[in-house]
Design an enzyme around this catalytic site. Structure first.
Site, PDB file in Angstrom:
ATOM      1  N   GLU A  22      16.594  24.989   0.439  1.00 28.34           N
ATOM      2  CA  GLU A  22      15.075  24.923  -0.175  1.00 28.34           C
ATOM      3  C   GLU A  22      14.243  24.872   1.009  1.00 28.34           C
ATOM      4  OE1 GLU A  22      13.951  25.856  -3.110  1.00 28.34           O
ATOM      5  OE2 GLU A  22      15.788  25.578  -4.054  1.00 28.34           O
ATOM      6  N   ASP A  81      23.291  26.066  -1.203  1.00 28.54           N
ATOM      7  CA  ASP A  81      21.688  26.434  -1.377  1.00 28.54           C
ATOM      8  C   ASP A  81      20.894  25.522  -0.650  1.00 28.54           C
ATOM      9  OD1 ASP A  81      19.867  28.274  -2.874  1.00 28.54           O
ATOM     10  OD2 ASP A  81      19.114  26.315  -3.766  1.00 28.54           O
ATOM     11  N   ASP A 134      20.625  24.225  -8.077  1.00 30.75           N
ATOM     12  CA  ASP A 134      20.991  25.517  -7.841  1.00 30.75           C
ATOM     13  C   ASP A 134      22.483  26.029  -7.507  1.00 30.75           C
ATOM     14  OD1 ASP A 134      18.463  25.935  -8.668  1.00 30.75           O
ATOM     15  OD2 ASP A 134      17.865  26.743  -6.831  1.00 30.75           O
ATOM     16  N   HIS A 158      13.153  24.755  -8.620  1.00 30.63           N
ATOM     17  CA  HIS A 158      14.236  25.006  -7.901  1.00 30.63           C
ATOM     18  C   HIS A 158      14.757  23.481  -7.024  1.00 30.63           C
ATOM     19  CE1 HIS A 158      14.216  29.720  -7.773  1.00 30.63           C
ATOM     20  NE2 HIS A 158      13.433  29.071  -8.492  1.00 30.63           N
ATOM     21  N   HIS A 200       9.506  24.827  -5.306  1.00 33.87           N
ATOM     22  CA  HIS A 200      10.444  23.414  -5.176  1.00 33.87           C
ATOM     23  C   HIS A 200       9.881  22.191  -5.420  1.00 33.87           C
ATOM     24  CE1 HIS A 200       8.682  22.880  -1.186  1.00 33.87           C
ATOM     25  NE2 HIS A 200       9.340  23.887  -0.518  1.00 33.87           N
TER      26      HIS A 200
END
Length: 239
Positions: free
Chosen positions: A9, A7, A157, A152, A57
């Protein structure tokens, strides 16, 4: 089989307009077992995050200012993912950003470094058509706690997605599909799906007696019109 759940960001939603990766989180699984060999880096994107992304985030420009740039961690990242099957939720988004970062460094695209890419969003839509299939929704559906997810985070995640993926594919040792053409020119595809052994427990004498009593009662109520005794029952081999 080595799998990496990945994942990212980012500073915004559009890699083509100059948005950058600010965090990468990866979780390693070997033969569907979490190994603890994770990969995680915050990255200095050399630009501010958009207001909407920052609200998601919470990684400020100040926090990221002393973190390594993507060029400084790219070799470690490529070594970590090399040849692995990659699992991503909404893969085009993350791969688009990774490709943009690699292109800036004149390096091959992301898919050239890895094996298969599994998109769990595509899988979830096929398994649960018409339902919400965000990561939070899937956590709720499969009973995976995400109460600690107030913002997040790429590694958090990825860890949640690993649990979701294992729940979605429970009983399968592999979920890969090899599509291609044989040398003889015929199109062919092979799907390899190994299902865990199914354990069959035979009913004991008391359970069989209770079952017969229930059928007797149903026969009496329906004057023998039920189908269970009219249909032969296959015998289960003894273990």
């Amino acid at each position: 089989m080595r799998q990496i759940v990945l994942d990212t960001e980012t500073t915004g939603l559009n890699a083509r307009s100059g948005d950058r990766i600010i965090e990468i989180g990866c979780v390693e699984m070997i033969n569907r077992q979490l190994t603890g060999n994770n990969f995680h880096h915050y990255i200095n994107p050399e630009r501010d995050s958009e207001e909407g992304a920052l609200a998601v985030h919470g990684l400020t420009t100040e926090f990221l200012s002393d973190k390594p740039k993507f060029a400084e961690i790219v070799d470690e990242f490529r070594d970590y993912i090399a040849g692995a099957e990659i699992i991503i939720h909404n893969a085009p988004f993350d791969i688009g950003f990774l490709d943009a970062e690699l292109e800036r460094l004149n390096m091959p695209a992301f898919k050239d470094h890895v094996g298969e890419v599994v998109d769990t969003l595509v899988q979830a839509k096929e398994m649960h058509p018409g339902k919400r299939n965000s990561l939070d929704s899937l956590c709720d559906r499969y009973g995976i706690s995400n109460a600690h997810r107030t913002l997040h985070g790429a590694l958090l995640d990825a860890e949640l997605l690993a649990e979701v993926y294992l729940a979605m594919t429970r009983g399968q040792n592999t979920f890969s599909m090899d599509l291609g053409s044989h040398d003889d020119g015929d199109d062919a595809s092979a799907e390899v799906v190994e299902i865990a052994e199914v354990i069959v427990l035979a009913a004991n004498e008391q359970e069989l007696a209770d079952h017969e009593a229930l059928l007797d009662s149903l026969d009496k109520q329906t004057k023998g019109a039920t189908v269970w005794r009219a249909t032969p029952v296959a015998e289960v081999p003894a273990n």
